[in-house]
Design an enzyme around this catalytic site. Structure first.
Site: not given
Ligand code: PEP
Length: 250
Positions: A9, A11, A95, A97, A167, A173, A212
């Protein structure tokens, strides 16, 4: 046997130049990846170009998001029929985010999932808890709620053509990976939850871990019985690192 999948991904990262060198690197090393399916998910504007570059390779194309509508007056959106037309195979939905920075709800995510399926594309449904939710001991409740929204709208059989990515938001991240045991516990929970509705769907469901994942921790995560590959953010922006993760998956 579930074929492992590793999806990168990217991003909001990349430029024509950067993507060119990243793809050159991945294509040069992909022959050393044995069994795992591999995909990259660039920003929308680069999908068409990346697809051209991937032609003739075994690397699949994915999008990072999708509109829940197929067409119409929805300024700024990109639909599943468009993603199909440019050659996407996978579409990430939900996701963290999108959920946390853009306020996308479980129901909204389920409708995106449905729009992806209508086109015969493979949704990668992301689920996962915030740090505070883990600390409150409600990880399973959160993940079940996110999963149930899709099952309620589309039925459990819809998961037969889908991928789930667990996730934990606190691991994305941050450099803080879930331990293999922590990840395995939630993956097993997801599979059991799906098995309550359909054992065969549960047995065939690929559940990726994301948060991560790096070359140095991928193998122990992927060795867990219910972890079927990874959704990779930061580490997918380095060809060497990404390929090493793909190789760890099989
Ligand atoms: C992700 O964005 O899905 C992700 C897992 O990111 P990272 O690998 O950087 O934690």
């Amino acid at each position: 046997m579930r074929q492992p999948l590793v999806a990168g991904n990217w991003k909001l990262n990349g430029s024509r130049e950067r993507i060119q060198s990243l793809l050159d690197g991945i294509k040069a090393g992909i022959g050393e990846v044995n069994d795992a399916a591999v995909a990259v998910c660039p920003p929308f504007v680069y999908l068409d170009e990346v697809k051209r570059q991937l032609d003739g390779t075994r690397i699949g194309l994915g999008a990072q998001d999708v509109c829940e509508q197929d067409e119409g007056a929805f300024t700024g959106e990109v639909s599943a029929p468009m993603l199909k037309e440019v050659g996407c195979k996978y579409v990430i939905v939900g996701h963290s985010e999108r959920r946390n920075l853009y306020g996308e709800s479980d129901d909204f995510t389920a409708r995106k999932f449905a729009s992806v399926r209508r086109q015969g594309l493979i949704p990668i449904l992301c689920v996962g808890e915030l740090l505070i939710e883990r600390e409150q001991g409600i990880t399973e409740q959160v993940v079940a709620r996110q999963l149930d929204a899709v099952i309620e709208l589309e039925g459990v059989e819809a998961l037969a053509d889908a991928v789930v990515a667990y996730e934990p938001v606190w691991a994305i991240g941050t450099g803080k990976t879930a331990t293999p045991e922590q990840a395995q516990d939630v993956h097993a929970f997801i599979r059991q939850r799906v098995a309550q509705e359909s054992q065969s769907v549960a047995d065939g469901l690929r559940i990726l871990y994301g948060g991560s994942v790096k070359a140095n921790n991928a193998a122990e995560l992927f060795a867990q019985p219910d972890i079927d590959g990874g959704l990779i953010g930061g580490a997918s922006l380095s060809a060497d690192e990404f390929l090493a993760i793909c190789k760890a998956a099989g």
